[in-house]
Design an enzyme around this catalytic site. Structure first.
Site, short mmCIF file in Angstrom:
data_model
loop_
_atom_site.label_atom_id
_atom_site.label_comp_id
_atom_site.label_asym_id
_atom_site.label_seq_id
_atom_site.Cartn_x
_atom_site.Cartn_y
_atom_site.Cartn_z
CG ASP A 98 32.24 -33.13 4.35
OD1 ASP A 98 30.81 -33.07 4.47
OD2 ASP A 98 32.98 -32.60 3.14
CG HIS A 112 26.79 -23.05 4.86
ND1 HIS A 112 25.55 -24.17 4.46
CD2 HIS A 112 26.14 -21.69 4.32
CE1 HIS A 112 24.77 -23.07 3.79
NE2 HIS A 112 24.66 -21.84 3.52
C1 BV8 Z 1 21.39 -15.38 5.92
C2 BV8 Z 1 24.40 -25.27 9.75
C3 BV8 Z 1 21.48 -13.76 5.92
C4 BV8 Z 1 26.12 -25.42 9.42
C5 BV8 Z 1 23.07 -24.72 8.56
C6 BV8 Z 1 16.55 -15.59 1.81
C7 BV8 Z 1 17.43 -15.41 1.40
C8 BV8 Z 1 18.40 -14.91 2.03
C9 BV8 Z 1 17.90 -16.00 3.69
C10 BV8 Z 1 16.93 -16.14 3.55
C11 BV8 Z 1 16.14 -16.31 2.71
N1 BV8 Z 1 14.92 -16.96 3.17
C12 BV8 Z 1 15.83 -17.57 4.47
C13 BV8 Z 1 16.67 -17.34 4.76
C14 BV8 Z 1 16.95 -17.66 5.45
C15 BV8 Z 1 17.73 -18.93 6.44
C16 BV8 Z 1 17.31 -19.87 5.07
O1 BV8 Z 1 17.38 -19.95 4.11
N2 BV8 Z 1 16.08 -20.71 5.76
C17 BV8 Z 1 15.83 -21.92 5.29
C18 BV8 Z 1 15.30 -22.85 6.12
C19 BV8 Z 1 14.54 -20.91 4.43
N3 BV8 Z 1 19.47 -18.38 5.83
C20 BV8 Z 1 20.39 -17.96 6.64
O2 BV8 Z 1 19.98 -18.22 7.54
C21 BV8 Z 1 21.55 -17.98 5.87
N4 BV8 Z 1 22.21 -16.62 6.96
O3 BV8 Z 1 20.13 -15.88 5.49
O4 BV8 Z 1 22.48 -14.86 6.03
C22 BV8 Z 1 22.11 -12.73 4.19
C23 BV8 Z 1 20.45 -12.12 3.53
C24 BV8 Z 1 20.96 -12.48 2.43
C25 BV8 Z 1 22.15 -12.29 1.47
C26 BV8 Z 1 22.75 -13.40 2.25
C27 BV8 Z 1 23.36 -13.50 3.20
C28 BV8 Z 1 22.68 -19.05 6.83
C29 BV8 Z 1 22.36 -20.83 5.93
C30 BV8 Z 1 23.21 -21.35 7.02
C31 BV8 Z 1 23.08 -22.51 7.57
N5 BV8 Z 1 23.74 -22.78 8.53
N6 BV8 Z 1 23.88 -25.41 8.75
C32 BV8 Z 1 26.07 -27.52 9.55
O5 BV8 Z 1 25.31 -27.09 10.14
O6 BV8 Z 1 26.18 -28.04 8.76
S1 BV8 Z 1 21.92 -25.01 6.85
C33 BV8 Z 1 22.37 -26.45 6.24
O7 BV8 Z 1 21.68 -26.30 5.60
C34 BV8 Z 1 23.79 -27.59 6.48
O8 BV8 Z 1 24.53 -25.57 6.17
C35 BV8 Z 1 23.93 -27.78 4.88
O9 BV8 Z 1 24.57 -27.44 3.85
C36 BV8 Z 1 22.66 -26.73 4.24
C37 BV8 Z 1 22.03 -26.63 3.02
O10 BV8 Z 1 21.57 -28.26 2.54
P1 BV8 Z 1 21.75 -29.15 1.93
O11 BV8 Z 1 23.70 -29.39 1.27
O12 BV8 Z 1 21.49 -29.11 0.74
O13 BV8 Z 1 21.54 -30.82 2.57
P2 BV8 Z 1 19.87 -31.31 2.55
O14 BV8 Z 1 19.62 -32.59 3.42
O15 BV8 Z 1 18.73 -30.10 2.51
O16 BV8 Z 1 19.47 -31.74 0.50
C38 BV8 Z 1 20.63 -32.82 0.48
C39 BV8 Z 1 20.17 -33.38 -0.96
O17 BV8 Z 1 20.95 -34.02 -1.80
C40 BV8 Z 1 19.02 -33.45 -1.37
O18 BV8 Z 1 18.19 -33.37 -2.25
C41 BV8 Z 1 18.71 -35.94 -1.91
O19 BV8 Z 1 18.16 -35.79 -2.49
C42 BV8 Z 1 20.06 -34.98 -2.04
N7 BV8 Z 1 21.07 -36.73 -2.36
C43 BV8 Z 1 21.44 -37.44 -1.16
N8 BV8 Z 1 21.76 -37.60 -0.85
C44 BV8 Z 1 22.73 -38.20 -2.44
C45 BV8 Z 1 22.00 -37.27 -2.24
N9 BV8 Z 1 21.78 -36.79 -3.97
C46 BV8 Z 1 22.93 -36.86 -4.41
N10 BV8 Z 1 23.90 -38.62 -4.23
C47 BV8 Z 1 23.32 -38.74 -3.58
N11 BV8 Z 1 24.02 -39.88 -2.32
#
Ligand code: BV8
Length: 247
Positions: free
Chosen positions: A112, A127
Site C-alpha cells: 500500500d 514486495h
Molecule cells: C524469494 C505478495 C528468492 C504481495 C507476498 C528463505 C530465504 C529466502 C526465501 C525463502 C526462504 N524460505 C522460504 C522462502 C520462500 C518465500 C517465503 O518466505 N515463504 C514463507 C511463507 C516460508 N519467500 C519468497 O518467495 C520471497 N522471494 O525468496 O526470492 C530469494 C532467495 C534468497 C534471497 C532473496 C530472494 C518473496 C516473498 C514475497 C511474497 N509476497 N505477497 C501481496 O500480495 O501483498 S507475501 C505477504 O507476506 C505480503 O507480501 C506481506 O507483506 C508478507 C509478510 O507478511 P506480514 O507483513 O508480516 O503480515 P502478517 O499478516 O504475516 O503479520 C502481520 C503482523 O502484524 C502479525 O504479527 C500481527 O500480530 C501484527 N498486527 C496485526 N495488527 C496489528 C499488528 N501489529 C501492530 N498493530 C496492529 N494493529
C-alpha cells in the site's frame, strides 16, 4: 525525540549516543488500523484465501483474471484507506532524524501507499506496489490507481494482455535487495513493526542486525515468529506503540 521510554529499556543504551541510522521494517500490521487486512492473523487473508492460488507467478499464469480481481479488490481498499498514527509517527521520525544528519531507512513489505501518504519521503517497497502495474513484455512499470485488466494495453510499449500487478509473489525476487543490505550494514538500530516474521528474506533481517551487534526492537500486536531474535519488544496496537517509541 527519545528512543525507547519506560516500556522499552533501550533508553539506557542510548543515554550516551542516540541512534543516527535507524532501519525500520514494516509489515501488514502497521496498516491494520487503517482497515487493510493482514495475512496471518486470525481471519487474515491467507486464512481465507490460498496464497499459492493468488500470490505466485504460476497462479497468475493459470488464472490471470482471478489473480487480477484479487489485487483490484485490495487496491480499492488501499485507495479508500487513510494513514494511521503509526504511519504519521514514522514520517515525523524520518524528518527529525534527517534534521540531525541521520537517516530512517523505511523498508516495507507492504504494497500500500500509506507510508507515502503519511509523509514518509523515502519508502523501499521490497514486495512491490499495488498502485503500480508492470508489463511482462517490456518490463516497464506504470501508475495503476484503478482496476487493472488482463486485456489492457501497456501504456509504455502498447503490448496487449501483458499487464500484471507490480507486486512480488512467492518465488519471485524481492526488489531493492542491494539497497536493503547496504542500509542494514550501516544501521545502529533495527525496529520491526507489524510483521509476523514469517516471510523471507525480510524475516531474516533482524538476525543480520543482531550479528552486527546493533539493538533490535519489535513493535507488534503479539510476539512474532522470530520474537526470540529481538532485544526488546513492545506489544500493542501500532497506532499506540509506534508514536510512543519514536516520541
Ligand atoms: C524469494 C505478495 C528468492 C504481495 C507476498 C528463505 C530465504 C529466502 C526465501 C525463502 C526462504 N524460505 C522460504 C522462502 C520462500 C518465500 C517465503 O518466505 N515463504 C514463507 C511463507 C516460508 N519467500 C519468497 O518467495 C520471497 N522471494 O525468496 O526470492 C530469494 C532467495 C534468497 C534471497 C532473496 C530472494 C518473496 C516473498 C514475497 C511474497 N509476497 N505477497 C501481496 O500480495 O501483498 S507475501 C505477504 O507476506 C505480503 O507480501 C506481506 O507483506 C508478507 C509478510 O507478511 P506480514 O507483513 O508480516 O503480515 P502478517 O499478516 O504475516 O503479520 C502481520 C503482523 O502484524 C502479525 O504479527 C500481527 O500480530 C501484527 N498486527 C496485526 N495488527 C496489528 C499488528 N501489529 C501492530 N498493530 C496492529 N494493529
Amino acid at each position: 525525540m527519545r528512543f525507547g521510554s519506560d516500556g522499552c529499556n533501550l533508553a539506557p543504551m542510548f543515554e550516551r549516543k542516540p541512534p543516527k541510522n535507524v532501519f525500520v521494517l514494516t509489515g501488514a500490521g502497521v496498516s491494520a488500523e487503517s482497515g487493510l487486512g493482514t495475512f496471518r492473523d486470525r481471519g487474515g487473508m491467507w486464512a481465507r484465501f490460498d496464497p499459492m492460488r493468488l500470490a505466485t507467478p504460476e497462479a497468475f499464469a493459470a488464472d490471470p483474471d482471478t489473480v487480477i480481481d484479487f489485487y483490484n479488490l485490495r487496491r480499492r481498499g488501499v485507495v479508500a484507506a487513510t494513514p494511521n498514527p503509526a504511519h504519521v509517527a514514522l514520517a515525523r521520525a524520518e524528518a527529525a532524524l534527517g534534521e540531525r544528519g541521520g537517516r530512517l531507512f523505511l523498508c516495507t513489505q507492504n504494497v500500500d501507499d500509506l507510508h507515502e501518504r503519511a509523509g514518509s519521503r523515502a519508502v523501499v517497497h521490497m514486495h512491490g506496489e499495488l498502485l503500480k502495474g508492470r508489463c511482462t513484455a517490456c518490463g516497464g512499470t506504470f501508475a495503476c490507481p484503478g482496476d487493472l485488466h488482463v486485456a489492457d494495453a501497456c501504456p509504455r510499449c502498447g503490448a496487449v494482455g501483458t499487464s500484471r500487478p507490480d507486486v512480488v509473489w512467492f518465488g519471485e525476487m524481492p526488489h531493492h535487495l542491494d539497497a536493503i543490505q547496504a542500509a542494514l550494514a550501516t544501521a545502529d538500530l533495527f525496529v520491526a513493526i507489524g510483521t509476523s516474521g514469517a516471510v523471507y528474506p525480510a524475516a531474516g533481517y533482524v538476525r543480520h542486525a543482531r550479528a552486527q551487534g546493533i539493538p533490535t526492537c519489535e513493535l507488534n500486536a503479539e510476539p512474532s515468529d522470530n520474537a526470540d531474535a529481538f532485544d526488546e519488544a513492545r506489544y500493542g496496537p501500532a497506532s499506540e506503540t509506534v508514536p510512543a517509541y519514536f516520541a
